[in-house]
Design an enzyme around this catalytic site. Sequence first.
Site, PDB file in Angstrom:
ATOM      1  N   GLU A 246       9.776   6.117   7.408  1.00 12.04           N
ATOM      2  CA  GLU A 246       9.134   6.617   6.175  1.00 12.04           C
ATOM      3  C   GLU A 246       7.682   6.169   6.157  1.00 12.04           C
ATOM      4  OE1 GLU A 246      13.257   5.843   3.649  1.00 12.04           O
ATOM      5  OE2 GLU A 246      11.430   4.775   3.087  1.00 12.04           O
ATOM      6  N   LYS A 248       4.591   4.163   4.829  1.00 15.22           N
ATOM      7  CA  LYS A 248       4.425   2.951   4.024  1.00 15.22           C
ATOM      8  C   LYS A 248       3.266   3.211   3.073  1.00 15.22           C
ATOM      9  CE  LYS A 248       4.231  -2.081   4.204  1.00 15.22           C
ATOM     10  NZ  LYS A 248       3.416  -2.330   3.030  1.00 15.22           N
ATOM     11  N   ARG A 253       5.303  -1.465  -6.012  1.00 13.49           N
ATOM     12  CA  ARG A 253       6.748  -1.265  -6.018  1.00 13.49           C
ATOM     13  C   ARG A 253       7.271  -1.144  -7.441  1.00 13.49           C
ATOM     14  NH1 ARG A 253      10.253  -3.473  -2.054  1.00 13.49           N
ATOM     15  NH2 ARG A 253      12.267  -2.385  -2.214  1.00 13.49           N
ATOM     16  N   ARG A 268       7.502  -5.226  -9.267  1.00 13.04           N
ATOM     17  CA  ARG A 268       8.088  -6.016  -8.184  1.00 13.04           C
ATOM     18  C   ARG A 268       8.479  -7.434  -8.624  1.00 13.04           C
ATOM     19  NH1 ARG A 268       5.817  -6.503  -2.214  1.00 13.04           N
ATOM     20  NH2 ARG A 268       6.380  -8.654  -1.850  1.00 13.04           N
ATOM     21  N   GLU A 297       7.902   3.404  -4.780  1.00 13.00           N
ATOM     22  CA  GLU A 297       6.520   2.932  -4.829  1.00 13.00           C
ATOM     23  C   GLU A 297       5.717   3.896  -5.700  1.00 13.00           C
ATOM     24  OE1 GLU A 297       5.667   0.144  -2.981  1.00 13.00           O
ATOM     25  OE2 GLU A 297       3.560   0.362  -2.402  1.00 13.00           O
ATOM     26  N   ARG A 408      14.226 -10.569   2.985  1.00  9.48           N
ATOM     27  CA  ARG A 408      13.179 -10.066   3.870  1.00  9.48           C
ATOM     28  C   ARG A 408      13.738 -10.110   5.278  1.00  9.48           C
ATOM     29  NH1 ARG A 408       7.864  -9.493   3.351  1.00  9.48           N
ATOM     30  NH2 ARG A 408       7.595 -10.635   1.417  1.00  9.48           N
ATOM     31  N   LYS A 414       8.239  -3.193   8.877  1.00  8.65           N
ATOM     32  CA  LYS A 414       6.979  -2.502   8.548  1.00  8.65           C
ATOM     33  C   LYS A 414       6.073  -2.532   9.774  1.00  8.65           C
ATOM     34  CE  LYS A 414       5.184  -6.655   6.331  1.00  8.65           C
ATOM     35  NZ  LYS A 414       4.565  -7.287   5.203  1.00  8.65           N
TER      36      LYS A 414
HETATM   37  P1  ATP Z   1       2.491  -5.784   2.429  1.00  7.90           P
HETATM   38  O1  ATP Z   1       1.532  -6.833   2.000  1.00  7.90           O
HETATM   39  O2  ATP Z   1       2.419  -5.396   3.871  1.00  7.90           O
HETATM   40  O3  ATP Z   1       2.599  -4.630   1.487  1.00  7.90           O
HETATM   41  P2  ATP Z   1       4.580  -7.124   1.190  1.00  7.90           P
HETATM   42  O4  ATP Z   1       4.726  -8.561   1.463  1.00  7.90           O
HETATM   43  O5  ATP Z   1       3.959  -6.706  -0.064  1.00  7.90           O
HETATM   44  O6  ATP Z   1       3.869  -6.464   2.405  1.00  7.90           O
HETATM   45  P3  ATP Z   1       6.892  -6.176   2.433  1.00  7.90           P
HETATM   46  O7  ATP Z   1       8.273  -6.419   2.011  1.00  7.90           O
HETATM   47  O8  ATP Z   1       6.427  -6.874   3.624  1.00  7.90           O
HETATM   48  O9  ATP Z   1       5.983  -6.436   1.194  1.00  7.90           O
HETATM   49  O10 ATP Z   1       6.682  -4.636   2.693  1.00  7.90           O
HETATM   50  C1  ATP Z   1       7.403  -3.733   1.934  1.00  7.90           C
HETATM   51  C2  ATP Z   1       6.565  -3.234   0.801  1.00  7.90           C
HETATM   52  O11 ATP Z   1       5.949  -2.021   1.183  1.00  7.90           O
HETATM   53  C3  ATP Z   1       7.436  -2.886  -0.359  1.00  7.90           C
HETATM   54  O12 ATP Z   1       7.568  -3.973  -1.251  1.00  7.90           O
HETATM   55  C4  ATP Z   1       6.749  -1.716  -0.995  1.00  7.90           C
HETATM   56  O13 ATP Z   1       5.906  -2.156  -2.034  1.00  7.90           O
HETATM   57  C5  ATP Z   1       5.909  -1.130   0.093  1.00  7.90           C
HETATM   58  N1  ATP Z   1       6.372   0.187   0.561  1.00  7.90           N
HETATM   59  C6  ATP Z   1       5.593   1.269   0.731  1.00  7.90           C
HETATM   60  N2  ATP Z   1       6.281   2.308   1.201  1.00  7.90           N
HETATM   61  C7  ATP Z   1       7.553   1.914   1.349  1.00  7.90           C
HETATM   62  C8  ATP Z   1       8.744   2.555   1.809  1.00  7.90           C
HETATM   63  N3  ATP Z   1       8.757   3.802   2.232  1.00  7.90           N
HETATM   64  N4  ATP Z   1       9.882   1.808   1.821  1.00  7.90           N
HETATM   65  C9  ATP Z   1       9.878   0.527   1.408  1.00  7.90           C
HETATM   66  N5  ATP Z   1       8.797  -0.121   0.961  1.00  7.90           N
HETATM   67  C10 ATP Z   1       7.624   0.550   0.944  1.00  7.90           C
END
Ligand code: ATP
Length: 551
Positions: A246, A248, A253, A268, A297, A408, A414
């Site tokens: 998918e 990103k 969130r 979030r 998101e 996590r 990602k």
């Molecule tokens: P980053 O700083 O890279 O956004 P993070 O620490 O905020 O990472 P991670 O759990 O590492 O959060 O990455 C997942 C985050 O990416 C999710 O919390 C969400 O906000 C975002 N996101 C964007 N698109 C998607 C998707 N298709 N599926 C899941 N999460 C997604």
Amino acid sequence: MGMQFLEFAQICEHLEGISGRLEMIEQVSAVLPRLDDEELPIFVRFIMGRVFPDWSTKNLGVGPNLLYDAVAYVVGTKRGVVREAINAVGDVGLAVEQLLEKKEQTSFFIQELDLSEVYHAFERMAAAEGQRSQREKLRIVQGLFGNVRPLEGRYLARLMLEELRIGMGEGNVRDAVARAFNVDVRLVEHAHQAMNDLGAVALLARRDPEALSRVTIEPFHPVKMMLAQAGTIAAQIADHGEVAVEYKYDGSRFQFHKVGNLSRIYSRKLEDVTGSLPDIVKILSEATDHDVILDGEVVAVRDGRPMPFQYVIRRFRRKHEVNSMMEKIELVPRVFDILYLDGETLMDRPFAERRKLLEAVLAGSYVAPQFRVSDPAAAEAVYTEALDLGHEGVMVKVPDSPYTPGVRGRLWVKVKPGVETLDLVVVGAEWGEGRRAGMFGSFLLAVQDQGRLLPVGKVATGITDEVLADLYALLKDKVIAHSGKEVTLEPEVVFEVGYAEIQTSPNYASGYALRFPRFVQVRVDKSVEEAESLESLAERYRQQKNGQGSL
Ligand code: ATP
């Protein structure tokens, strides 16, 4: 008669002196069975330094100043004296304890408080609203400190700032609950993921352990968000064959809950942000006839292109000018998961099945596109397309995986270009000099480890004067103690920080230090619990040593 708050304080003191995880778990598990049904959930939350269930949007709303005023009143002095004592001792709890010790010699009468009474006082504080709320809260806090012994004061103060510092994190408490009631720790974890309140889980583990496997998510009790690890497309396909790719999105969130014509939306950090996002709530409420919990998101768009995260965050949590901001920044939801449908929890169903249900119940334009691929080249094409469309990268998910709240793991990976960053908790700061006089010039950062915060270094570069002024405004009310040029801050704010290398170091309590730390941004969407853990920092250090890059 229930457990006295004094006994709770004695248990905390005892635990604080233990460093072994197993011994702590054993001590706590020995206490749990003798608590009554009202006290058990309260104790379980208090021992983790939390007052309300994690799903709850209630909070005490007590800052350091209100606490100092209440203590000053009780010991018959001024706020300044309390502040000085805290600066001298460097710990709010210990300073309050010492102040109460002095007072104890002159007063004779206190009314014993039990655990439930303290909790009910906290509930009244959280419920206080409106203009008179600060006065009302002050009165309640005064009442509490007026009736505690010095040792109780130590932990009452820390509990109010939701920072107990005894090292009983979620993992330890979960293990203690399993042990106390002789149930499988996996069942406890499962129920915890769905209920998002270890207090309620403990009660169920005692009353009806069989039911732990059947608990469902309750609408309007948000669950923690499932999180991702950094990884590569190639490794994910090698491990799992077919994967779901998918985009990103660079947004924020959300978790959307709807039952009948009632809808709420959570950030979030599980704050209720319904009031700030009426447009998103309307869109999603009208996009399905079913009762649902959706995960997705929110993204900002202009002329069909996504706008950066900063635009989204200006709309989240906004209490004023909601409508005018709505006109300036258009937001749309991209939904990628469904956790609950018409009374049934879907968490344990495979992702592929949840996805089918999602497509069946939600209007198509809000469902995030997904590409099922087993060929790395096809996945890379999606990645390139994602970047062309202005997204951050891709998420590579395992189709037969359950939804694991708060975890996590490698079920979601990602993949994005760019440098690695760490999300770290700001625990202190140093006054600036020269042009930076009168504000903070550098910030002490920490990782978290089972409820403890362990420093890894300071950051001073990458911050413009304008941003420094903003950071000062953000942090100035969180000062707990001063010592020379340094201040201790209430740990609430998370910085995203870049670095050149992670090194081992005896200079910081974490055992690590960062080379060339560089400020990137404030992660307003992240809570302290979500900041980098010592464990994952150690893992990054290992990967770095083995020469593995981030992508
Ligand atoms: P980053 O700083 O890279 O956004 P993070 O620490 O905020 O990472 P991670 O759990 O590492 O959060 O990455 C997942 C985050 O990416 C999710 O919390 C969400 O906000 C975002 N996101 C964007 N698109 C998607 C998707 N298709 N599926 C899941 N999460 C997604």
